[in-house]
Design an enzyme around this catalytic site. Structure first.
Site, short mmCIF file in Angstrom:
data_model
loop_
_atom_site.label_atom_id
_atom_site.label_comp_id
_atom_site.label_asym_id
_atom_site.label_seq_id
_atom_site.Cartn_x
_atom_site.Cartn_y
_atom_site.Cartn_z
N ASN A 1 50.90 -104.86 -2.11
CA ASN A 1 50.82 -103.76 -1.16
C ASN A 1 49.94 -102.67 -1.73
O ASN A 1 49.89 -102.46 -2.95
CB ASN A 1 52.21 -103.19 -0.85
CG ASN A 1 52.23 -102.37 0.43
OD1 ASN A 1 51.86 -102.86 1.50
ND2 ASN A 1 52.64 -101.12 0.34
N GLU A 19 55.81 -91.28 22.65
CA GLU A 19 56.75 -90.81 21.63
C GLU A 19 56.17 -89.63 20.86
O GLU A 19 56.89 -88.67 20.54
CB GLU A 19 57.11 -91.96 20.68
CG GLU A 19 57.96 -93.04 21.36
CD GLU A 19 58.57 -94.01 20.39
OE1 GLU A 19 59.72 -94.42 20.61
OE2 GLU A 19 57.90 -94.38 19.40
#
Length: 404
Positions: A37, A170
């Site tokens: 990652n 949102e």
């Protein structure tokens, strides 16, 4: 004899949950497992709109990988994926190369700008923690500068949200709730501020239940959000946007355009030579690529068709989390020479936040509005934290106050 090497690319919902499940179900002598990652944290992507609006600190959204993944069982490599060479079973990173026996691709998404002039140069995106933080800082900067210029520039107070899908709505809900706080801090009248959602479809939240959409429009409109539906964004400039509606071209002065109208799979997948459909890998039932038996794809990079509708399942966190169960089982089965399972989506419902204390939801065929939907949203978020890291992570990162 060398142990098989399992490499997981990306610590998003799919990759993180797959790694978590494998560390619990595989013995250390069965395989070497590596999680790659770019950052040392995983984050709740479904909370990024709150970080962008400035209603939730980014530290709440971030989860340290080492708080969930045991580094004695899984190697954690912090590096950036450059390319994948499936013919050579190799992943090229910025600083090294990794050989794999089994690969799991969970590299997430990137924004799709559809060739609209100026979007990449002038629009802000809500793609990750850093881009969400940039949106918040940009908003604060413009409000702070409004009274520090000789000539007032209303474009600083016009905020355009490109796209009335989940992310756009949102974000608009969180932002409109924060506007009074920003106005009070920077001595600006609330009536001077405009939050404008530009949507290409005839209505916001396309595909959502009509009654729920009507509630969302009424709730957000009552708080000051403006909607321009059936409008196609033609250009994004440094200080304005241009859209077309009913054949008429209109320009809105704005120094804040937040683009939330499209995403695509990480381009590394297509560039690495995998068979793709619109940039995504149309995986087999067992989540493997059509052309390689040792490569699994999960989350935003995977395309799974809904046989009932003939359309792809949406790339939601819910789907990615469910996929992780099948992928983890099948990776384990591939190493052990056992039978692989087919992935069967089980859509429990859909929830859209309209601000920290308002939401709409359709769960198990039942419609929920307002605080009831908000409770369901926070229960869903908390359930994920519990599944990922147990009660400790839930108590550390969970949301327990429906009005927060």
């Amino acid at each position: 004899m060398n142990k098989p090497h399992i490499v997981i690319l990306g610590a998003g919902y799919g990759g993180m949950m797959t790694a978590s499940k494998l560390q619990k179900t595989m013995h250390m002598n069965e395989a070497e497992i590596t999680l790659v990652n770019k950052n040392d944290y995983h984050y709740q992507a479904t909370w990024l709109h709150e970080n962008a609006a400035g209603t939730l600190h980014p530290d709440r959204t971030k989860i340290k990988i080492k708080d969930v993944i045991n580094s004695r069982k899984i190697n954690i490599v912090l590096d950036e994926v450059i390319s994948i060479k499936p013919e050579e079973k190799t992943v090229k990173l910025s600083n090294t190369e990794l050989k794999y026996d089994v690969l799991v691709i969970g590299l997430g998404f990137e924004s799709a700008t559809f060739g609209i002039p100026g979007l990449e140069e002038h629009a802000l995106m809500i793609n990750n923690i850093n881009s969400a933080r940039l949106v918040r800082e940009h908003l604060d900067f413009n409000f702070a500068n409004y009274h520090n210029e000789a000539e007032k520039n209303d474009a600083r107070l016009n905020i355009v949200v490109g796209g009335g899908g989940f992310t756009g709505i949102e974000f608009a809900g969180e932002l409109i709730n924060r506007i009074p706080e920003l106005c009070a801090e920077y001595d600006i009248e609330k009536t001077q501020v405009r939050v404008i959602v530009v949507e290409g479809a005839p209505t916001i939240l396309p595909g959502f239940d009509e009654e729920l959409v009507e509630y969302a429009v009424n709730s957000l409109s009552a708080r000051g959000v403006e909607f321009i539906n059936g409008a196609m964004l033609k250009e994004c400039k440094e200080d304005s946007i241009v859209y077309e509606k009913d054949g008429k071209i209109t320009e809105i002065p704005t120094m804040t355009t937040v683009w939330a109208a499209g995403v695509k799979a990480n381009s590394i997948v297509e560039q690495s030579g995998f068979a793709t459909n619109r940039g995504k890998v149309e995986v087999r039932k067992d989540m493997r690529t059509p052309d390689y038996d040792d490569v699994f794809v999960i989350g935003d990079c995977a395309l799974i068709m809904n046989e009932q509708t003939g359309r792809p399942f949406p790339p939601t966190a819910q789907i990615a989390i469910q996929q992780s169960g099948t992928v983890a089982h099948n990776v384990r089965a591939a190493v052990r020479g056992e039978q692989l399972q087919s992935f069967e989506p089980n859509l429990l419902g859909t929830i859209a936040s309209l601000g920290h204390d308002d939401a709409i939801a359709e769960v198990l065929g039942r419609k929920l509005f307002g605080w009831k939907a908000t409770v369901m949203k926070k229960m869903s978020d908390n359930r994920y934290l519990l599944k990922l890291g147990g009660i400790g992570l839930l108590m550390k990162k969970g949301k327990f106050n429906i009005f927060y």
